[in-house]
Design an enzyme around this catalytic site. Structure first.
Site, short mmCIF file in Angstrom:
data_model
loop_
_atom_site.label_atom_id
_atom_site.label_comp_id
_atom_site.label_asym_id
_atom_site.label_seq_id
_atom_site.Cartn_x
_atom_site.Cartn_y
_atom_site.Cartn_z
N LYS A 51 55.35 -1.55 72.23
CA LYS A 51 54.37 -0.61 71.54
C LYS A 51 52.97 -1.22 71.57
O LYS A 51 52.95 -2.53 72.11
CB LYS A 51 54.76 -0.45 70.15
N TYR A 91 59.23 11.36 68.49
CA TYR A 91 59.19 11.14 67.13
C TYR A 91 59.46 12.47 66.38
O TYR A 91 58.93 12.51 64.96
CB TYR A 91 58.11 10.21 66.50
N PHE A 99 53.87 8.81 56.92
CA PHE A 99 53.37 7.79 57.96
C PHE A 99 53.22 8.32 59.23
O PHE A 99 52.59 7.96 60.06
CB PHE A 99 54.07 6.69 57.96
N ARG A 127 69.27 -3.00 69.60
CA ARG A 127 68.80 -2.86 68.05
C ARG A 127 69.01 -4.28 67.48
O ARG A 127 68.27 -4.54 66.72
CB ARG A 127 69.66 -1.80 67.24
N THR A 133 63.71 -2.50 61.35
CA THR A 133 62.66 -1.70 61.37
C THR A 133 61.52 -2.34 60.78
O THR A 133 60.58 -2.44 61.41
CB THR A 133 62.76 -0.11 61.20
N ARG A 144 61.22 -8.46 66.18
CA ARG A 144 60.64 -8.20 65.26
C ARG A 144 60.33 -9.19 64.13
O ARG A 144 59.50 -9.61 63.54
CB ARG A 144 60.96 -6.83 64.44
N ASN A 154 55.18 -2.85 64.35
CA ASN A 154 56.47 -3.77 64.59
C ASN A 154 56.79 -3.72 66.15
O ASN A 154 57.92 -3.95 66.81
CB ASN A 154 57.50 -3.08 63.75
N HIS A 157 59.97 -0.49 70.44
CA HIS A 157 60.94 0.57 70.13
C HIS A 157 62.42 0.32 70.82
O HIS A 157 62.02 0.13 71.99
CB HIS A 157 60.21 1.66 70.58
N GLU A 168 65.91 10.04 75.25
CA GLU A 168 64.58 9.25 75.51
C GLU A 168 64.51 8.79 76.60
O GLU A 168 63.25 8.88 77.21
CB GLU A 168 64.73 8.06 74.40
P1 IDP Z 1 63.10 2.48 64.40
O1 IDP Z 1 61.74 2.07 65.21
O2 IDP Z 1 63.72 1.05 64.21
O3 IDP Z 1 64.13 3.17 65.09
P2 IDP Z 1 62.45 4.51 62.88
O4 IDP Z 1 63.06 4.87 61.45
O5 IDP Z 1 63.06 5.34 63.96
O6 IDP Z 1 62.67 2.98 63.10
O7 IDP Z 1 60.86 4.85 62.74
C1 IDP Z 1 60.32 4.72 63.92
C2 IDP Z 1 58.92 3.98 63.69
O8 IDP Z 1 58.00 4.48 62.62
C3 IDP Z 1 59.09 2.63 63.23
O9 IDP Z 1 59.34 1.66 64.41
C4 IDP Z 1 57.55 2.25 62.82
O10 IDP Z 1 56.82 1.85 63.97
C5 IDP Z 1 57.39 3.55 62.06
N1 IDP Z 1 57.68 3.61 60.47
C6 IDP Z 1 58.91 3.69 60.01
N2 IDP Z 1 58.84 3.62 58.71
C7 IDP Z 1 57.58 3.40 58.34
C8 IDP Z 1 56.76 3.54 57.35
O11 IDP Z 1 57.27 3.29 56.18
N3 IDP Z 1 55.53 3.02 57.34
C9 IDP Z 1 54.78 3.09 58.48
N4 IDP Z 1 55.39 3.21 59.72
C10 IDP Z 1 56.67 3.32 59.62
MG MG Z 2 64.24 5.24 65.62
#
Ligand code: IDP
Ligand code: MG
Length: 192
Positions: A51, A91, A99, A127, A133, A144, A154, A157, A168
């Site tokens: 990212k 997304y 968010f 993963r 996450t 991470r 974080n 992805h 994807e």
């Molecule tokens: P992942 O990236 O581990 O698959 P997802 O739930 O798919 O997690 O969320 C996608 C991205 O959205 C996360 O990697 C993070 O950048 C962002 N994200 C998820 N939850 C939050 C939150 O509560 N606050 C801010 N950003 C979030």
């Molecule tokens: Mg995800």
């Protein structure tokens, strides 16, 4: 020649022939179960993206290193400025989250490095390499867990299932941008 020296030589020969045998087996095994056939799931692929914060913090090399070190195969790689349209599709399952607008701002704040990695069980293993996450929950040793502290930054992805990975990959890459390749050490080094 002293008996001790003879024993040592024989055991050395034993070790050499054993390892040769093992190498020959490995080689044959690798050939007959090569990338294009054999081991189930060996052609599994996943999308990984460094990212904008990962790129800006010069972490691309360290992230790639972890996948190479694990033994996965890089089959696609590019740097791009992701468009809002691309990210909206990527997304789409999160578009109702509070968010979501800040996620899109973050993901368009600079270039992203998108990659496709291939190998046995690569989706699940990736993963695990990434960690939770939320970096506050991610174990040390994960990407991470080692490089980030907040869920909104974080670093990286990765697809979370094989079905999502296929979607994807086709969203981020053209088929012609992905390359099937064989490993040069299958035969050249171990199979003189
Ligand atoms: P992942 O990236 O581990 O698959 P997802 O739930 O798919 O997690 O969320 C996608 C991205 O959205 C996360 O990697 C993070 O950048 C962002 N994200 C998820 N939850 C939050 C939150 O509560 N606050 C801010 N950003 C979030
Ligand atoms: Mg995800």
């Amino acid at each position: 020649m002293a008996v001790g020296a003879l024993c040592l030589m024989n055991s050395f020969r034993g070790v050499r022939s054993a390892s040769r045998l093992q190498i020959t087996w490995l080689c044959e095994h690798t050939r007959s179960h090569s990338i294009t056939s054999g081991i189930p799931g060996v052609k599994e692929r996943t999308l990984v993206a460094v990212k904008p914060d990962g790129v800006q913090r010069r972490l691309i090399g360290q992230i790639i290193k972890r996948f190479e070190q694990r033994g996965f195969r890089l089959v696609g790689l590019k740097m791009l400025q992701a468009s809002e349209e691309l990210l909206a599709q990527h997304y789409s399952s999160l578009h109702r989250k509070p968010f979501y607008p800040s996620l899109l701002r973050y993901m368009t704040s600079g270039p992203v490095v998108a990659m496709v990695w291939e190998g046995h069980n690569v989706v699940k293993s990736t993963r695990m390499l990434l960690g939770n996450t939320n970096p506050a929950e991610a174990s040390p040793g994960t990407i991470r867990g080692d490089f980030s502290i907040h869920i909104s930054r974080n670093i990286v992805h990765a697809s979370d299932s094989t079905e999502v990975a296929q979607k994807e990959i086709s969203l981020w890459f053209q088929r012609s941008e992905l390359i099937d390749w064989e490993c040069c050490d299958h035969g050249n080094i171990y199979h003189p």
